[in-house]
Write an enzyme that holds these catalytic residues in place. Structure first.
Site, PDB file in Angstrom:
ATOM      1  N   VAL A  94       0.967  -1.285   0.038  1.00 44.11           N
ATOM      2  CA  VAL A  94       0.019   0.081   0.012  1.00 44.11           C
ATOM      3  C   VAL A  94       0.808   1.206   0.013  1.00 44.11           C
ATOM      4  O   VAL A  94       0.459   2.202   0.037  1.00 44.11           O
ATOM      5  CB  VAL A  94      -0.995   0.254   1.297  1.00 44.11           C
ATOM      6  CG1 VAL A  94      -1.816  -1.132   1.139  1.00 44.11           C
ATOM      7  CG2 VAL A  94      -0.114   0.024   2.583  1.00 44.11           C
ATOM      8  N   THR A 125       7.225 -11.746  -0.735  1.00 40.04           N
ATOM      9  CA  THR A 125       5.861 -11.947  -0.138  1.00 40.04           C
ATOM     10  C   THR A 125       6.172 -13.369   0.793  1.00 40.04           C
ATOM     11  O   THR A 125       6.547 -14.149   0.099  1.00 40.04           O
ATOM     12  CB  THR A 125       4.485 -12.142  -0.670  1.00 40.04           C
ATOM     13  OG1 THR A 125       3.469 -11.986   0.108  1.00 40.04           O
ATOM     14  CG2 THR A 125       4.545 -13.100  -1.799  1.00 40.04           C
ATOM     15  N   CYS A 171      15.503  -9.289  -3.579  1.00 39.64           N
ATOM     16  CA  CYS A 171      14.738  -9.064  -4.799  1.00 39.64           C
ATOM     17  C   CYS A 171      15.386  -7.875  -5.641  1.00 39.64           C
ATOM     18  O   CYS A 171      15.298  -7.769  -6.937  1.00 39.64           O
ATOM     19  CB  CYS A 171      13.391  -8.827  -4.796  1.00 39.64           C
ATOM     20  SG  CYS A 171      12.567  -7.804  -4.095  1.00 39.64           S
ATOM     21  N   HIS A 191      -4.671  -4.044  -2.203  1.00 37.50           N
ATOM     22  CA  HIS A 191      -4.839  -3.663  -0.778  1.00 37.50           C
ATOM     23  C   HIS A 191      -4.969  -2.438  -0.453  1.00 37.50           C
ATOM     24  O   HIS A 191      -4.911  -1.590   0.481  1.00 37.50           O
ATOM     25  CB  HIS A 191      -3.862  -4.336   0.140  1.00 37.50           C
ATOM     26  CG  HIS A 191      -3.966  -5.747   0.209  1.00 37.50           C
ATOM     27  ND1 HIS A 191      -3.122  -6.605   0.614  1.00 37.50           N
ATOM     28  CD2 HIS A 191      -5.153  -6.597  -0.189  1.00 37.50           C
ATOM     29  CE1 HIS A 191      -3.447  -7.891   0.668  1.00 37.50           C
ATOM     30  NE2 HIS A 191      -4.584  -7.943  -0.088  1.00 37.50           N
ATOM     31  N   CYS A 212     -14.089   8.785   2.585  1.00 38.78           N
ATOM     32  CA  CYS A 212     -14.934   9.395   3.609  1.00 38.78           C
ATOM     33  C   CYS A 212     -15.890   8.281   4.035  1.00 38.78           C
ATOM     34  O   CYS A 212     -16.533   7.663   3.367  1.00 38.78           O
ATOM     35  CB  CYS A 212     -15.982  10.519   3.045  1.00 38.78           C
ATOM     36  SG  CYS A 212     -17.233  11.263   4.274  1.00 38.78           S
TER      37      CYS A 212
HETATM   38  C1  BV8 Z   1     -10.716 -11.188   2.589  1.00 38.95           C
HETATM   39  C2  BV8 Z   1      -3.410  -3.311   4.097  1.00 38.95           C
HETATM   40  C3  BV8 Z   1     -12.812 -12.036   2.083  1.00 38.95           C
HETATM   41  C4  BV8 Z   1      -3.343  -2.820   5.292  1.00 38.95           C
HETATM   42  C5  BV8 Z   1      -3.323  -5.988   4.126  1.00 38.95           C
HETATM   43  C6  BV8 Z   1     -10.583 -14.090   9.951  1.00 38.95           C
HETATM   44  C7  BV8 Z   1     -11.152 -12.941   9.815  1.00 38.95           C
HETATM   45  C8  BV8 Z   1     -11.345 -12.258   8.551  1.00 38.95           C
HETATM   46  C9  BV8 Z   1     -10.470 -12.598   7.471  1.00 38.95           C
HETATM   47  C10 BV8 Z   1      -9.720 -13.783   7.513  1.00 38.95           C
HETATM   48  C11 BV8 Z   1      -9.701 -14.505   8.546  1.00 38.95           C
HETATM   49  N1  BV8 Z   1      -8.923 -15.688   8.591  1.00 38.95           N
HETATM   50  C12 BV8 Z   1      -8.425 -15.681   7.219  1.00 38.95           C
HETATM   51  C13 BV8 Z   1      -8.908 -14.424   6.713  1.00 38.95           C
HETATM   52  C14 BV8 Z   1      -8.544 -13.939   5.604  1.00 38.95           C
HETATM   53  C15 BV8 Z   1      -7.666 -12.710   5.548  1.00 38.95           C
HETATM   54  C16 BV8 Z   1      -6.229 -13.490   5.729  1.00 38.95           C
HETATM   55  O1  BV8 Z   1      -5.753 -13.862   4.893  1.00 38.95           O
HETATM   56  N2  BV8 Z   1      -5.837 -13.487   6.798  1.00 38.95           N
HETATM   57  C17 BV8 Z   1      -4.479 -14.146   7.245  1.00 38.95           C
HETATM   58  C18 BV8 Z   1      -3.566 -13.336   8.435  1.00 38.95           C
HETATM   59  C19 BV8 Z   1      -4.697 -15.656   7.580  1.00 38.95           C
HETATM   60  N3  BV8 Z   1      -7.518 -12.036   4.383  1.00 38.95           N
HETATM   61  C20 BV8 Z   1      -8.460 -11.137   4.308  1.00 38.95           C
HETATM   62  O2  BV8 Z   1      -9.081 -10.749   5.352  1.00 38.95           O
HETATM   63  C21 BV8 Z   1      -8.336 -10.274   2.959  1.00 38.95           C
HETATM   64  N4  BV8 Z   1      -9.857 -10.329   2.550  1.00 38.95           N
HETATM   65  O3  BV8 Z   1     -10.243 -12.499   2.678  1.00 38.95           O
HETATM   66  O4  BV8 Z   1     -11.968 -10.729   2.073  1.00 38.95           O
HETATM   67  C22 BV8 Z   1     -13.041 -12.419   0.474  1.00 38.95           C
HETATM   68  C23 BV8 Z   1     -11.841 -13.297   0.121  1.00 38.95           C
HETATM   69  C24 BV8 Z   1     -11.827 -13.613  -1.257  1.00 38.95           C
HETATM   70  C25 BV8 Z   1     -12.611 -12.868  -2.006  1.00 38.95           C
HETATM   71  C26 BV8 Z   1     -13.652 -11.833  -1.459  1.00 38.95           C
HETATM   72  C27 BV8 Z   1     -13.568 -11.704  -0.536  1.00 38.95           C
HETATM   73  C28 BV8 Z   1      -7.951  -8.922   2.954  1.00 38.95           C
HETATM   74  C29 BV8 Z   1      -6.484  -9.052   3.481  1.00 38.95           C
HETATM   75  C30 BV8 Z   1      -5.968  -7.517   3.433  1.00 38.95           C
HETATM   76  C31 BV8 Z   1      -5.235  -7.177   4.722  1.00 38.95           C
HETATM   77  N5  BV8 Z   1      -4.401  -6.004   4.399  1.00 38.95           N
HETATM   78  N6  BV8 Z   1      -2.577  -4.727   4.137  1.00 38.95           N
HETATM   79  C32 BV8 Z   1      -1.909  -2.393   5.850  1.00 38.95           C
HETATM   80  O5  BV8 Z   1      -0.991  -2.492   5.215  1.00 38.95           O
HETATM   81  O6  BV8 Z   1      -2.143  -1.742   6.939  1.00 38.95           O
HETATM   82  S1  BV8 Z   1      -2.299  -7.084   4.493  1.00 38.95           S
HETATM   83  C33 BV8 Z   1      -0.646  -6.798   4.576  1.00 38.95           C
HETATM   84  O7  BV8 Z   1      -0.203  -7.817   5.327  1.00 38.95           O
HETATM   85  C34 BV8 Z   1       0.192  -6.951   3.276  1.00 38.95           C
HETATM   86  O8  BV8 Z   1      -0.797  -5.913   2.459  1.00 38.95           O
HETATM   87  C35 BV8 Z   1       0.232  -8.109   2.889  1.00 38.95           C
HETATM   88  O9  BV8 Z   1      -0.790  -8.840   2.135  1.00 38.95           O
HETATM   89  C36 BV8 Z   1       0.445  -8.947   3.973  1.00 38.95           C
HETATM   90  C37 BV8 Z   1       1.754  -8.963   4.502  1.00 38.95           C
HETATM   91  O10 BV8 Z   1       2.288  -9.725   3.693  1.00 38.95           O
HETATM   92  P1  BV8 Z   1       3.683  -9.468   3.186  1.00 38.95           P
HETATM   93  O11 BV8 Z   1       3.615  -8.594   2.136  1.00 38.95           O
HETATM   94  O12 BV8 Z   1       4.213 -10.990   2.272  1.00 38.95           O
HETATM   95  O13 BV8 Z   1       4.821  -9.124   4.119  1.00 38.95           O
HETATM   96  P2  BV8 Z   1       5.514 -10.181   5.137  1.00 38.95           P
HETATM   97  O14 BV8 Z   1       6.334  -9.361   6.106  1.00 38.95           O
HETATM   98  O15 BV8 Z   1       4.698 -11.094   5.774  1.00 38.95           O
HETATM   99  O16 BV8 Z   1       6.643 -10.985   4.181  1.00 38.95           O
HETATM  100  C38 BV8 Z   1       7.564 -10.163   3.798  1.00 38.95           C
HETATM  101  C39 BV8 Z   1       8.450 -11.361   2.706  1.00 38.95           C
HETATM  102  O17 BV8 Z   1       9.529 -10.618   2.040  1.00 38.95           O
HETATM  103  C40 BV8 Z   1       8.955 -12.137   3.590  1.00 38.95           C
HETATM  104  O18 BV8 Z   1       8.860 -13.591   2.952  1.00 38.95           O
HETATM  105  C41 BV8 Z   1      10.615 -11.857   3.598  1.00 38.95           C
HETATM  106  O19 BV8 Z   1      11.559 -13.099   3.513  1.00 38.95           O
HETATM  107  C42 BV8 Z   1      10.730 -11.264   2.441  1.00 38.95           C
HETATM  108  N7  BV8 Z   1      11.844 -10.144   2.139  1.00 38.95           N
HETATM  109  C43 BV8 Z   1      12.214  -9.382   3.025  1.00 38.95           C
HETATM  110  N8  BV8 Z   1      13.272  -8.580   2.133  1.00 38.95           N
HETATM  111  C44 BV8 Z   1      13.257  -8.915   0.966  1.00 38.95           C
HETATM  112  C45 BV8 Z   1      12.369  -9.914   0.573  1.00 38.95           C
HETATM  113  N9  BV8 Z   1      12.271 -10.772  -0.203  1.00 38.95           N
HETATM  114  C46 BV8 Z   1      12.944 -10.393  -1.226  1.00 38.95           C
HETATM  115  N10 BV8 Z   1      13.896  -9.224  -1.376  1.00 38.95           N
HETATM  116  C47 BV8 Z   1      13.998  -8.537  -0.003  1.00 38.95           C
HETATM  117  N11 BV8 Z   1      14.835  -7.554   0.192  1.00 38.95           N
HETATM  118 ZN    ZN Z   2     -17.779  13.028   2.897  1.00 41.77          ZN
END
Ligand code: BV8
Ligand code: ZN
Length: 275
Positions: A114, A223, A266, A138, A146
């Site tokens: 984001v 990711t 990356c 996202h 709003c």
């Molecule tokens: C949905 C915005 C329905 C906000 C984000 C219970 C209740 C409600 C929902 C759920 C639930 N259980 C499960 C769910 C589904 C849920 C989910 O998946 N939960 C997980 C925790 C199990 N998902 C949702 O709620 C989604 N919506 O399901 O709606 C639906 C589904 C289908 C169709 C219609 C409707 C919405 C999820 C969005 C949440 N918002 N972000 C904000 O940022 O504040 S999520 C946020 O976390 C990110 O956007 C991203 O998606 C996630 C983080 O993950 P990564 O980006 O992978 O980051 P991370 O740190 O984990 O990993 C970094 C990686 O990079 C590592 O592997 C590392 O080794 C590597 N790395 C580091 N440095 C480098 C590198 N690689 C290469 N080079 C480098 N230099």
């Molecule tokens: Zn308004």
């Protein structure tokens, strides 16, 4: 079969690919100085995600949630796109550059991030982001919506409102009265950050799924593949007979099923793989 880490073989796969998707996460922006979520210093190590990145948290305590996103905006504003952002922007926006490495392919970038750095990378190469095949599924931390009239707009003000000036939730939490939080210019209603919280539906879900279902190559960049639906896209491509290439610093979920695994930063491995 264990994934290949041979760049030449990967380049040959690029040459014969027709529909490429890139699914990127926080690791893409790590080199730009933006903390990831789960790694060392990650946001979810400092903060409890489920008390901040969910609608209920905003309902209950918009002052705290706005202080979190003020910090996120400031980090993103001070960051610069890195070589991986630039490499992806180049392929997405300059057809000749894509044709040079994948003559028959289209490429679509689906980012979970984001921070808006992919948009800034496109602007830096003179491309119009609204024309580019990129989905910020996202949302974007510089968008505001709003909560009363749904008016959505981009807002890059730093700070977005006076009461957030100098706040740092990692240090201490201010109790900001709701009337001093960001307000809608149209109706005066309370604004929310234009990001998708847990439990909310990501943007362009159907369009994205269509692109995923057509893809014959998925590049999974920076990711941990833990958040759905984004975490399922590589599986979809694999299921449809396509290939999956993971670019990650460490081992990540299901990467043993990938066709290619390029371990390393990356910002180095991606440009090296392409050019
Ligand atoms: C949905 C915005 C329905 C906000 C984000 C219970 C209740 C409600 C929902 C759920 C639930 N259980 C499960 C769910 C589904 C849920 C989910 O998946 N939960 C997980 C925790 C199990 N998902 C949702 O709620 C989604 N919506 O399901 O709606 C639906 C589904 C289908 C169709 C219609 C409707 C919405 C999820 C969005 C949440 N918002 N972000 C904000 O940022 O504040 S999520 C946020 O976390 C990110 O956007 C991203 O998606 C996630 C983080 O993950 P990564 O980006 O992978 O980051 P991370 O740190 O984990 O990993 C970094 C990686 O990079 C590592 O592997 C590392 O080794 C590597 N790395 C580091 N440095 C480098 C590198 N690689 C290469 N080079 C480098 N230099
Ligand atoms: Zn308004």
């Amino acid at each position: 079969m264990a994934p290949s880490s041979d760049f030449e073989t990967f380049r040959a796969t690029l040459q014969s690919s027709k529909q490429i998707i890139v699914v990127s996460g926080a690791g893409l922006s790590a080199a730009s100085g933006i903390p990831t979520f789960r790694g060392a210093g990650g946001f979810w190590r400092t903060f409890d995600v489920m008390t901040l990145a969910v609608p209920e948290a905003f309902e209950e305590n918009p002052s705290r949630v706005w202080q979190f996103y003020h910090m996120r905006r400031e980090k993103a504003r001070q960051a610069l796109p890195n070589a991986a952002h630039m490499a992806l922007a180049t392929l997405v926006a300059i057809p000749e550059r894509l044709a040079a490495i994948a003559p028959e392919a289209t490429i679509t970038h689906i980012t979970q991030n984001v921070d808006g750095l992919n948009i800034r990378a496109l602007q830096m190469i003179g491309a119009d982001p609204s024309e580019a095949l990129i989905y910020q599924m996202h949302g974007n931390v510089f968008d505001v919506i709003c909560t009363v009239c749904d008016h959505k707009t981009a807002n890059h003000d730093s700070p977005i409102c006076a009461s957030l000036e100098g706040t740092d939730l990692a240090e201490s939490e201010r109790q900001i009265p709701i009337e001093e939080l960001p307000r809608c210019t149209e109706c005066g209603g309370l604004l929310r950050p234009g990001v998708v919280w847990f439990g909310e539906t990501p943007h362009d879900m159907d369009e994205i799924q269509e692109v995923v279902d057509e893809a014959d190559l998925a590049l999974i960049v920076g990711t941990s593949s833990t958040v759905y639906p984004a975490a399922g896209y590589a599986n979809d491509v694999e299921h449809n007979g396509g290939k999956v290439a993971v670019f990650n610093l460490d081992r990540s979920r299901d990467d043993e099923y990938a066709d290619f695994l390029f371990l390393g930063p990356c910002e180095k491995t991606l440009p090296h793989a392409f050019f």
